[in-house]
Design a protein around this motif. Structure first.
Motif, PDB file in Angstrom:
ATOM      1  N   GLN A 172       1.043  -0.918   0.214  1.00  0.00           N
ATOM      2  CA  GLN A 172       0.163   0.555   0.163  1.00  0.00           C
ATOM      3  C   GLN A 172       0.685   0.968  -0.140  1.00  0.00           C
ATOM      4  O   GLN A 172       1.681   1.098   1.385  1.00  0.00           O
ATOM      5  CB  GLN A 172      -0.532  -0.375   1.262  1.00  0.00           C
ATOM      6  N   GLY A 173       0.427   1.927  -0.799  1.00  0.00           N
ATOM      7  CA  GLY A 173       1.388   3.244  -0.710  1.00  0.00           C
ATOM      8  C   GLY A 173       2.476   3.468  -1.688  1.00  0.00           C
ATOM      9  O   GLY A 173       3.302   4.055  -1.496  1.00  0.00           O
ATOM     10  N   GLN A 174       3.048   2.242  -2.011  1.00  0.00           N
ATOM     11  CA  GLN A 174       4.304   2.436  -2.581  1.00  0.00           C
ATOM     12  C   GLN A 174       4.281   2.365  -4.031  1.00  0.00           C
ATOM     13  O   GLN A 174       3.630   1.850  -5.121  1.00  0.00           O
ATOM     14  CB  GLN A 174       4.718   0.594  -2.566  1.00  0.00           C
ATOM     15  N   THR A 175       4.321   3.378  -4.995  1.00  0.00           N
ATOM     16  CA  THR A 175       4.230   3.624  -6.438  1.00  0.00           C
ATOM     17  C   THR A 175       5.755   2.924  -6.880  1.00  0.00           C
ATOM     18  O   THR A 175       6.762   2.588  -6.164  1.00  0.00           O
ATOM     19  CB  THR A 175       4.807   5.139  -6.661  1.00  0.00           C
ATOM     20  N   LEU A 176       5.357   2.955  -7.950  1.00  0.00           N
ATOM     21  CA  LEU A 176       6.474   1.622  -8.967  1.00  0.00           C
ATOM     22  C   LEU A 176       7.069   2.797  -9.809  1.00  0.00           C
ATOM     23  O   LEU A 176       6.576   3.351 -10.801  1.00  0.00           O
ATOM     24  CB  LEU A 176       5.736   0.721  -9.888  1.00  0.00           C
ATOM     25  N   SER A 177       8.216   2.458  -9.758  1.00  0.00           N
ATOM     26  CA  SER A 177       8.904   3.601 -10.509  1.00  0.00           C
ATOM     27  C   SER A 177      10.452   2.940 -10.147  1.00  0.00           C
ATOM     28  O   SER A 177      11.599   2.800  -9.541  1.00  0.00           O
ATOM     29  CB  SER A 177       9.046   4.922  -9.445  1.00  0.00           C
ATOM     30  N   SER A 178      10.547   2.375 -11.525  1.00  0.00           N
ATOM     31  CA  SER A 178      12.458   2.146 -11.769  1.00  0.00           C
ATOM     32  C   SER A 178      13.169   3.099 -11.931  1.00  0.00           C
ATOM     33  O   SER A 178      14.316   2.311 -11.603  1.00  0.00           O
ATOM     34  CB  SER A 178      12.124   1.582 -13.185  1.00  0.00           C
ATOM     35  N   LYS A 179      12.836   4.534 -12.126  1.00  0.00           N
ATOM     36  CA  LYS A 179      14.076   5.227 -11.483  1.00  0.00           C
ATOM     37  C   LYS A 179      14.764   5.178 -10.350  1.00  0.00           C
ATOM     38  O   LYS A 179      15.826   5.227 -10.324  1.00  0.00           O
ATOM     39  CB  LYS A 179      13.716   6.543 -12.463  1.00  0.00           C
ATOM     40  N   GLN A 180      13.787   5.220  -9.667  1.00  0.00           N
ATOM     41  CA  GLN A 180      13.808   5.475  -8.313  1.00  0.00           C
ATOM     42  C   GLN A 180      14.556   4.223  -7.176  1.00  0.00           C
ATOM     43  O   GLN A 180      15.838   4.236  -6.658  1.00  0.00           O
ATOM     44  CB  GLN A 180      12.666   5.932  -7.199  1.00  0.00           C
ATOM     45  N   ASP A 181      13.963   2.711  -8.191  1.00  0.00           N
ATOM     46  CA  ASP A 181      14.316   1.520  -7.868  1.00  0.00           C
ATOM     47  C   ASP A 181      16.044   1.646  -8.499  1.00  0.00           C
ATOM     48  O   ASP A 181      16.998   1.200  -6.671  1.00  0.00           O
ATOM     49  CB  ASP A 181      13.432   0.608  -7.795  1.00  0.00           C
ATOM     50  N   ILE A 182      16.717   1.718  -8.821  1.00  0.00           N
ATOM     51  CA  ILE A 182      17.618   1.998  -9.316  1.00  0.00           C
ATOM     52  C   ILE A 182      18.932   2.443  -9.170  1.00  0.00           C
ATOM     53  O   ILE A 182      19.492   2.286  -8.247  1.00  0.00           O
ATOM     54  CB  ILE A 182      17.632   2.071 -11.361  1.00  0.00           C
ATOM     55  N   GLN A 183      18.160   3.738  -8.295  1.00  0.00           N
ATOM     56  CA  GLN A 183      18.964   4.960  -7.463  1.00  0.00           C
ATOM     57  C   GLN A 183      19.393   4.054  -6.153  1.00  0.00           C
ATOM     58  O   GLN A 183      20.256   4.155  -5.389  1.00  0.00           O
ATOM     59  CB  GLN A 183      18.292   5.713  -7.241  1.00  0.00           C
ATOM     60  N   LYS A 184      18.191   3.520  -5.510  1.00  0.00           N
ATOM     61  CA  LYS A 184      18.046   2.838  -4.549  1.00  0.00           C
ATOM     62  C   LYS A 184      19.453   1.879  -4.824  1.00  0.00           C
ATOM     63  O   LYS A 184      20.082   1.708  -3.207  1.00  0.00           O
ATOM     64  CB  LYS A 184      16.699   2.353  -4.196  1.00  0.00           C
ATOM     65  N   VAL A 185      19.863   0.970  -5.402  1.00  0.00           N
ATOM     66  CA  VAL A 185      20.455   0.144  -6.111  1.00  0.00           C
ATOM     67  C   VAL A 185      21.753   0.564  -6.080  1.00  0.00           C
ATOM     68  O   VAL A 185      22.741   0.088  -4.830  1.00  0.00           O
ATOM     69  CB  VAL A 185      19.612  -0.781  -6.501  1.00  0.00           C
ATOM     70  N   ARG A 186      21.398   1.335  -7.139  1.00  0.00           N
ATOM     71  CA  ARG A 186      22.852   2.459  -7.330  1.00  0.00           C
ATOM     72  C   ARG A 186      23.839   2.516  -5.392  1.00  0.00           C
ATOM     73  O   ARG A 186      24.975   2.844  -5.678  1.00  0.00           O
ATOM     74  CB  ARG A 186      22.938   3.353  -8.333  1.00  0.00           C
ATOM     75  N   THR A 187      22.927   3.336  -4.750  1.00  0.00           N
ATOM     76  CA  THR A 187      23.320   4.152  -3.673  1.00  0.00           C
ATOM     77  C   THR A 187      23.996   2.998  -2.939  1.00  0.00           C
ATOM     78  O   THR A 187      24.684   3.638  -1.897  1.00  0.00           O
ATOM     79  CB  THR A 187      21.914   5.230  -2.748  1.00  0.00           C
ATOM     80  N   ASN A 188      22.980   1.918  -2.586  1.00  0.00           N
ATOM     81  CA  ASN A 188      23.230   1.045  -1.451  1.00  0.00           C
ATOM     82  C   ASN A 188      25.115   0.104  -2.034  1.00  0.00           C
ATOM     83  O   ASN A 188      25.170  -0.170  -0.813  1.00  0.00           O
ATOM     84  CB  ASN A 188      22.066  -0.188  -1.204  1.00  0.00           C
ATOM     85  N   LEU A 189      25.239   0.294  -3.309  1.00  0.00           N
ATOM     86  CA  LEU A 189      25.879  -1.055  -3.607  1.00  0.00           C
ATOM     87  C   LEU A 189      27.209   0.027  -3.625  1.00  0.00           C
ATOM     88  O   LEU A 189      28.029  -0.116  -3.272  1.00  0.00           O
ATOM     89  CB  LEU A 189      26.125  -1.311  -4.631  1.00  0.00           C
ATOM     90  N   SER A 190      26.588   1.848  -3.805  1.00  0.00           N
ATOM     91  CA  SER A 190      27.968   2.149  -3.412  1.00  0.00           C
ATOM     92  C   SER A 190      28.483   1.917  -2.104  1.00  0.00           C
ATOM     93  O   SER A 190      29.677   2.599  -1.561  1.00  0.00           O
ATOM     94  CB  SER A 190      27.709   3.830  -4.300  1.00  0.00           C
ATOM     95  N   ASN A 191      27.305   2.114  -1.034  1.00  0.00           N
ATOM     96  CA  ASN A 191      27.689   2.124   0.164  1.00  0.00           C
ATOM     97  C   ASN A 191      28.173   1.203   1.179  1.00  0.00           C
ATOM     98  O   ASN A 191      28.512   0.603   2.237  1.00  0.00           O
ATOM     99  CB  ASN A 191      26.470   3.016   1.459  1.00  0.00           C
ATOM    100  N   GLY A 192      27.863  -0.141  -0.112  1.00  0.00           N
ATOM    101  CA  GLY A 192      28.299  -1.530   0.731  1.00  0.00           C
ATOM    102  C   GLY A 192      27.503  -2.143   1.459  1.00  0.00           C
ATOM    103  O   GLY A 192      27.840  -2.889   2.405  1.00  0.00           O
ATOM    104  N   THR A 193      25.663  -1.833   1.314  1.00  0.00           N
ATOM    105  CA  THR A 193      24.704  -2.334   2.280  1.00  0.00           C
ATOM    106  C   THR A 193      24.113  -3.276   2.059  1.00  0.00           C
ATOM    107  O   THR A 193      23.618  -4.179   2.494  1.00  0.00           O
ATOM    108  CB  THR A 193      24.371  -1.070   2.993  1.00  0.00           C
ATOM    109  N   LEU A 194      24.458  -3.160   0.480  1.00  0.00           N
ATOM    110  CA  LEU A 194      24.180  -5.121  -0.065  1.00  0.00           C
ATOM    111  C   LEU A 194      24.679  -5.497   0.253  1.00  0.00           C
ATOM    112  O   LEU A 194      25.976  -6.107   0.265  1.00  0.00           O
ATOM    113  CB  LEU A 194      23.478  -4.309  -1.824  1.00  0.00           C
TER     114      LEU A 194
END
Length: 60
Positions: free
Chosen positions: A38-60
């Motif tokens: 509920q309340g989640q929007t499907l945005s591939s741009k935001q999802d890709i940005q989150k993955v890139r941020t997490n990869l650069s921070n080493g949290t994945l």
């Protein structure tokens, strides 16, 4: 005693029970994770940005 050996409908009944079980599991999962969906929007741009941020921070 022929009716004891007649197993023609057995396979279909097993498939129906299996399919029904899968549907029940899917419904239970949707109910448990309803607040996540509920309340989640499907945005591939935001999802890709989150993955890139997490990869650069080493949290994945």
């Amino acid at each position: 005693m022929r009716f004891l050996k007649d197993e023609k409908g057995q396979g279909a009944a097993e498939y129906i029970l299996l399919f029904g079980g899968v549907i029940v599991i899917a419904i239970v999962a949707l109910i448990l994770y309803r607040s996540y969906f509920q309340g989640q929007t499907l945005s591939s741009k935001q999802d890709i940005q989150k993955v890139r941020t997490n990869l650069s921070n080493g949290t994945l």
